[in-house]
Design an enzyme around this catalytic site. Structure first.
Site, PDB file in Angstrom:
ATOM      1  N   GLU A 260       0.889  -1.175   0.000  1.00 18.94           N
ATOM      2  CA  GLU A 260       0.000   0.000   0.000  1.00 18.94           C
ATOM      3  C   GLU A 260       0.919   1.214   0.000  1.00 18.94           C
ATOM      4  O   GLU A 260       1.562   1.499   1.004  1.00 18.94           O
ATOM      5  CB  GLU A 260      -0.884   0.012   1.255  1.00 18.94           C
ATOM      6  CG  GLU A 260      -1.754  -1.220   1.433  1.00 18.94           C
ATOM      7  CD  GLU A 260      -2.929  -1.269   0.470  1.00 18.94           C
ATOM      8  OE1 GLU A 260      -3.212  -0.253  -0.185  1.00 18.94           O
ATOM      9  OE2 GLU A 260      -3.555  -2.336   0.362  1.00 18.94           O
ATOM     10  N   CYS A 299      -3.057   8.740   3.034  1.00 18.88           N
ATOM     11  CA  CYS A 299      -2.783   8.149   1.716  1.00 18.88           C
ATOM     12  C   CYS A 299      -3.957   8.345   0.773  1.00 18.88           C
ATOM     13  O   CYS A 299      -3.791   8.363  -0.446  1.00 18.88           O
ATOM     14  CB  CYS A 299      -2.474   6.671   1.872  1.00 18.88           C
ATOM     15  SG  CYS A 299      -3.754   5.809   2.814  1.00 18.88           S
TER      16      CYS A 299
END
Ligand code: NAP
Length: 520
Positions: A260, A299
């Site tokens: 990720e 993010c």
């Protein structure tokens, strides 16, 4: 209450051990005062990973899914019970406002609770069916059945600095429920919250021995000890991701890796949305929140704001008004809505990113991000104020499309209103975690979504009717997949039961139909 400065020990092979070697001091990013020390060298990671595999793994796999779920419910309860203490730690060590800290800590408890509920539906099985049985022979007697089974290794969970509770919770819930023991490694700079969470869980004796271990401090040779059945679940920058993906041990042992990483998420305003409408207000609120929540260190935060050219001035005015109302300063103060960046290095990176954008775009708000934070001594803290840039060259602006600025920074870029062009601009970010679009026009959406979806892990559709219900695109929900293609790492986490598959092995069973039925 914030504790006196402490040494953050690792919890390995059933023992708390501080390690040795040079110390790293964790600081309060608002004041630059020290809050804790980590040594973390000289730790026996090979032994710890073996301890997880040999002790934690069998003990977890002896539990049914439902029993593992009960443990997750207890972890969620313990976490929630310490909420106030954890919020204080997050304010002191991560520069979180109270709201930012709650977002992280409550996100972790909610995710653990969600998987505890899901576990009840999986019942007492140890093998999970994957699809229906298939007939393989002339009669139904010879049958095949795909199934999922726990991997007999250890899950190494390496997390980024921005979500020390939630980042851990989302990985750990899936790994433990799947039956894999966990070794978690938080980012050193903000490890205080994770350290406290793991301490609470260990003290509460919720999990079998070896099911949960903690590494505080540098990773050292941790990855060198991974083996084939293990899983490496990583969240962080694409530079570190590249290193781990190409790590000799990972390649040699075919260790399963989930990444990720960075993401240049877009918010696209369709031409049918008036900024005064429900959807228009949602759009402005989502962009302003994503720019400033956790000082933009999310993010999933919106970095590229794609709007019809004739709306650009109006959008910039609306965002300016919202950003100007955000009080930046000491996150411990009630009136403050945005704290500092987490580290001096992040501040340097964000300033460099703003300078790169400034060379290629026009100013819309916030200049260089220089700011006088409320309640902070002059020159102290890693603060950067909200910065909005604008460009008329959405496709050609490399500074906007190629570089993630991990702070309170976004760029408004214009387009014609054409959905295929908007989707092409989204795709120019080379893969995102989430793309949001704001429209009530089914025809526009039917042309935008199928193309834009190819370069995003999640597509969020903001419209008049859902506006009052929406948590915004920046919230990673356990029900839905989190992860995106390309730049975002091509990983996948969460997504309800899908989130378990990273930690499970798919096996094809083949034999007498009645015998297979008794197994799955
Ligand atoms: P980072 O510098 O890549 O660090 C991430 C983690 O990797 C930390 O725990 C770090 O430990 C560890 N690490 C560094 N070098 C390592 C090595 N050689 N071997 C093993 N572990 C190593 O990233 P960050 O600055 O913490 O996080 C910011 C980035 O994360 C941003 O780019 C953001 O987009 C991304 N992010 C992505 C998501 C997502 O879900 N896609 C979520 C959050 C953040 P130390 O701290 O001890 O160095």
């Amino acid at each position: 209450m914030v504790r006196a400065m402490e040494i953050l020990a690792s919890y390995l092979s059933g023992t708390w051990t501080p390690g040795d070697g040079p110390a790293t001091t964790l600081v309060n990013p608002a004041t630059e005062e020290p809050v804790a020390i980590v040594y973390g060298h000289g730790l026996d990671f090979g032994r710890a990973l073996a301890f997880g595999r040999d002790r934690g793994g069998p003990a977890l796999r002896a539990l049914t899914f439902a029993e593992r779920g009960e443990r997750l419910a207890a972890l969620a309860k313990a976490l929630h019970g310490a909420r106030e203490e954890l919020i204080e730690l997050a304010i002191a060590n991560a520069g979180n406002t109270r709201g930012d800290a709650k977002f992280d800590i409550d996100g972790a408890s909610a995710t653990l609770a969600f998987y505890a509920d899901l576990a009840r539906t999986l019942g007492s099985a140890r093998l999970l069916a994957d699809g229906e049985p298939v007939q393989l022979g002339r009669t139904a007697r010879l049958s095949g059945q795909h199934a999922w089974v726990a991997r007999p290794g250890v899950a190494l969970l390496i997390n980024a600095f921005n979500f020390p509770a939630w980042g851990l919770g989302e990985k750990l819930a899936c790994a433990l429920l799947a039956g894999m023991p966990v070794v978690c490694k938080p980012a050193t700079a903000t490890a205080h919250v994770t350290h406290r969470v793991v301490t609470l869980w260990v003290e509460a004796g919720i999990l079998p021995e070896g099911a949960l271990q903690l590494v505080c401090g540098p990773a050292g040779d941790l990855v060198d000890h991974l083996r084939g059945p293990d899983v490496l679940a990583f969240t962080g920058s694409s530079d570190t991701a590249r290193l781990l993906r190409g790590h000799a041990r990972v390649l040699a042992e075919s260790v399963r890796v989930n990444i990720e990483a960075d993401s240049l998420n877009s918010a696209v305003l369709a031409p049918d949305v008036d900024l005064g409408s429900e959807a228009g207000r949602l759009f402005l609120a989502d962009v302003a929140r994503d720019m400033t929540q956790k000082a933009g260190q999310k993010c999933t935060a919106i970095r590229r704001v794609i709007v019809p050219a004739e709306r650009a001035d109006e959008v910039v005015d609306g965002l300016r008004e919202r950003l100007a109302a955000v009080v930046v300063g000491d996150p411990a103060r009630d009136e403050v809505r945005m704290g500092p960046l987490a580290t001096a290095a992040q501040q340097r990176d964000v300033r460099a990113g703003i300078a790169r954008l400034a060379a290629a775009t026009d100013e819309a708000y916030g200049g260089t991000g220089a700011i006088n934070p409320v309640g902070i001594a002059a020159g102290k803290g890693y603060f950067v104020g909200p910065v909005l840039r604008r460009t008329a060259d959405a496709l050609g602006c490399d500074a906007m499309n190629d570089h993630e600025v991990f702070g309170p920074v976004a760029t408004v870029a214009t387009y014609s209103g054409d959905p295929e062009l908007a989707a092409a601009i989204v795709a120019r970010g080379h893969g995102s975690l989430v793309t949001s679009c704001y429209s009530n026009d089914k025809d526009w959406l039917a042309r935008f979504v199928p193309v834009a979806a190819g370069s995003a892990g999640r597509v969020y559709i903001g419209s008049d009717k859902m506006a009052s219900l929406s948590p915004g695109p920046g919230t990673a929900l356990p029900q839905l997949q989190h992860g995106g293609p390309g730049r975002a790492g091509d990983g996948a986490e969460l997504g309800a039961q899908r989130g378990l598959s990273l930690y499970l092995q798919r096996v094809a069973l083949q034999g007498d139909a009645s015998l297979l039925k008794g197994l799955v």
